[in-house]
Design a protein around this motif. Structure first.
Motif, mmCIF file in Angstrom:
data_model
loop_
_atom_site.group_PDB
_atom_site.id
_atom_site.type_symbol
_atom_site.label_atom_id
_atom_site.label_comp_id
_atom_site.label_asym_id
_atom_site.label_seq_id
_atom_site.Cartn_x
_atom_site.Cartn_y
_atom_site.Cartn_z
ATOM 1 N N GLY A 2 -87.443 13.255 -2.237
ATOM 2 C CA GLY A 2 -87.667 14.188 -3.340
ATOM 3 C C GLY A 2 -87.983 13.468 -4.636
ATOM 4 O O GLY A 2 -88.858 13.879 -5.399
ATOM 5 N N ARG A 3 -87.246 12.345 -4.875
ATOM 6 C CA ARG A 3 -87.500 11.577 -6.089
ATOM 7 C C ARG A 3 -88.889 10.934 -6.043
ATOM 8 O O ARG A 3 -89.582 10.866 -7.056
ATOM 9 C CB ARG A 3 -86.419 10.502 -6.242
ATOM 10 C CG ARG A 3 -86.410 9.872 -7.616
ATOM 11 C CD ARG A 3 -85.179 9.055 -7.881
ATOM 12 N NE ARG A 3 -84.368 8.731 -6.726
ATOM 13 C CZ ARG A 3 -83.365 7.854 -6.774
ATOM 14 N NH1 ARG A 3 -83.074 7.259 -7.912
ATOM 15 N NH2 ARG A 3 -82.644 7.600 -5.711
ATOM 16 N N TYR A 4 -89.288 10.477 -4.865
ATOM 17 C CA TYR A 4 -90.609 9.877 -4.715
ATOM 18 C C TYR A 4 -91.705 10.912 -4.988
ATOM 19 O O TYR A 4 -92.684 10.628 -5.680
ATOM 20 C CB TYR A 4 -90.756 9.317 -3.304
ATOM 21 C CG TYR A 4 -92.163 8.866 -2.967
ATOM 22 C CD1 TYR A 4 -92.632 7.631 -3.410
ATOM 23 C CD2 TYR A 4 -93.017 9.677 -2.222
ATOM 24 C CE1 TYR A 4 -93.925 7.220 -3.114
ATOM 25 C CE2 TYR A 4 -94.304 9.274 -1.926
ATOM 26 C CZ TYR A 4 -94.754 8.049 -2.367
ATOM 27 O OH TYR A 4 -96.028 7.649 -2.080
ATOM 28 N N ALA A 6 -91.476 13.606 -6.831
ATOM 29 C CA ALA A 6 -91.492 13.921 -8.260
ATOM 30 C C ALA A 6 -92.220 12.829 -9.040
ATOM 31 O O ALA A 6 -92.998 13.115 -9.974
ATOM 32 C CB ALA A 6 -90.066 14.089 -8.772
ATOM 33 N N ARG A 7 -91.976 11.561 -8.661
ATOM 34 C CA ARG A 7 -92.637 10.461 -9.349
ATOM 35 C C ARG A 7 -94.143 10.491 -9.112
ATOM 36 O O ARG A 7 -94.924 10.246 -10.040
ATOM 37 C CB ARG A 7 -92.047 9.134 -8.869
ATOM 38 C CG ARG A 7 -92.525 7.936 -9.683
ATOM 39 C CD ARG A 7 -91.698 6.689 -9.410
ATOM 40 N NE ARG A 7 -91.842 6.223 -8.046
ATOM 41 C CZ ARG A 7 -90.880 6.240 -7.135
ATOM 42 N NH1 ARG A 7 -89.683 6.741 -7.441
ATOM 43 N NH2 ARG A 7 -91.082 5.794 -5.908
ATOM 44 N N ARG A 8 -94.546 10.821 -7.910
ATOM 45 C CA ARG A 8 -95.973 10.908 -7.610
ATOM 46 C C ARG A 8 -96.625 12.047 -8.374
ATOM 47 O O ARG A 8 -97.770 11.923 -8.842
ATOM 48 C CB ARG A 8 -96.179 11.092 -6.102
ATOM 49 C CG ARG A 8 -96.033 9.832 -5.294
ATOM 50 C CD ARG A 8 -97.128 8.822 -5.616
ATOM 51 N NE ARG A 8 -98.439 9.427 -5.458
ATOM 52 C CZ ARG A 8 -99.112 9.484 -4.304
ATOM 53 N NH1 ARG A 8 -98.577 8.928 -3.220
ATOM 54 N NH2 ARG A 8 -100.292 10.049 -4.237
ATOM 55 N N TYR A 307 -88.965 6.477 1.603
ATOM 56 C CA TYR A 307 -89.358 6.466 0.204
ATOM 57 C C TYR A 307 -88.131 6.538 -0.685
ATOM 58 O O TYR A 307 -87.235 7.358 -0.453
ATOM 59 C CB TYR A 307 -90.274 7.651 -0.129
ATOM 60 C CG TYR A 307 -91.567 7.621 0.633
ATOM 61 C CD1 TYR A 307 -92.501 6.613 0.399
ATOM 62 C CD2 TYR A 307 -91.875 8.597 1.600
ATOM 63 C CE1 TYR A 307 -93.707 6.591 1.097
ATOM 64 C CE2 TYR A 307 -93.061 8.572 2.284
ATOM 65 C CZ TYR A 307 -93.972 7.569 2.019
ATOM 66 O OH TYR A 307 -95.157 7.536 2.711
ATOM 67 N N ALA A 308 -88.099 5.657 -1.671
ATOM 68 C CA ALA A 308 -86.948 5.641 -2.609
ATOM 69 C C ALA A 308 -87.232 6.553 -3.787
ATOM 70 O O ALA A 308 -88.354 6.765 -4.158
ATOM 71 C CB ALA A 308 -86.706 4.232 -3.084
#
Length: 308
Positions: A2-4, A6-8, A307-308
């Motif tokens: 989920g964090r990955y 959002a970053r993308r 994915y981190a």
């Protein structure tokens, strides 16, 4: 993950702004005056020309026009054509047609491309493998417009199996021939890529281990080999989706498909800047989202990817 994701999504913002700015600048530095071109060979009234330029904001500096466009875009306003229609309405008529065409082309590309590639990869070095490689090389070597006219002549004009022109874009039987032509080049690349990855993975250690364990052949090929071989193929197919949507100009022209390709071609001919930028903006958004989805699919196909 989920964090990955959002970053993308945050990374897409500067990419989107940069791409739309580039397209906007290219469109607005095209030679010729689109307002003046509305009169054709007739003499234009300077007052009317000036009034129309002011109405469409063409009398402002380019950077000011871009800021106005982006401000309106975030409100769902893509501007108006020189004919007075909302660009959003024009695109809402064309995009569903091209999406159906591209969707059918993707299905054809996946089924035939992966099927041929897997068959050739499992029979590497044999007659089937050589036949698939020769066939795909022939397809890659022939220009799309030649394939289009050839397919139309054989299957529509001579054999009469399919209609030569698309009269009803909701009828998938009418869209099949242009979708097949649209998919042929990519189908050939998918087949060759699948064949290569299958042949390489057949020699991998995990395949020998699975065979030594006594696993059924169907499970070895259908689960272990297929999943590991599909990662580069999925990447290629994903990039193709955006290409199908934006690159269907030739195919739609040959088969009279009233989709995005035809719309974009007419807009370029008439220097309809708002329509060109609007269509490209939607295509950019589609490509960015598809790339994100593909990256996330990697973790589904290969559990080792995290994915981190």
């Amino acid at each position: 993950m989920g964090r990955y994701a959002a970053r993308r999504l945050l990374q897409m913002i500067p990419i989107f702004i940069g791409t739309t700015l580039l397209i906007f600048l290219m469109v607005h530095i095209l030679p010729g005056d689109p307002i003046r071109a509305m009169w054709g060979d007739k003499a234009a009234d300077p007052a009317q020309v000036a009034a129309l330029r002011h109405e469409f904001g063409l009398d402002k500096p380019v950077w000011n026009q871009y800021l106005d466009y982006m401000a309106n875009l975030f409100q769902g306003d893509f501007g108006r054509t020189f004919g007075g229609r909302e660009v959003a309405d024009v695109m809402s008529e064309a995009f569903p047609v091209t999406l159906r065409l591209a969707g059918l082309a993707i299905v054809i590309e996946i089924i035939i491309g992966i099927g041929l590639g897997a068959w050739a990869g499992l029979k590497a070095g044999k007659t089937v493998d050589s036949g698939v490689l020769v066939f795909t090389l022939l397809v890659i070597s022939v220009p799309v417009f030649v394939l289009g006219y050839l397919a139309r002549f054989i299957f529509a004009d001579e054999l009469g199996w399919l209609p030569p022109n698309v009269q009803d874009s909701t009828d998938f039987s009418q869209l099949f021939l242009p979708a097949f032509v649209l998919a042929m080049l990519s189908m050939a690349y998918v087949a060759r890529l699948t064949r290569t990855t299958f042949a390489e993975n057949l020699r991998a250690d995990y395949m020998r281990t699975a065979t030594a364990k006594g696993l059924p052949r169907r499970r070895i090929v259908g689960v272990h080999l297929l999943r590991n071989s599909l990662i580069p193929v999925i990447t290629f197919i994903g990039t193709d989706i955006g290409g199908f949507i934006g690159g269907a100009v030739i195919t739609e022209g040959i088969f009279n498909v009233q989709g995005v390709g035809n719309l974009l071609y007419r807009a370029i001919q008439t220097s309809e800047g708002s329509t060109i930028v609007g269509v490209v903006t939607i295509i950019v958004l589609v490509i960015l989202l598809i790339n994100l989805i593909i990256d996330l699919l990697y973790a589904v196909l290969d559990p080792r990817i995290r994915y981190a």
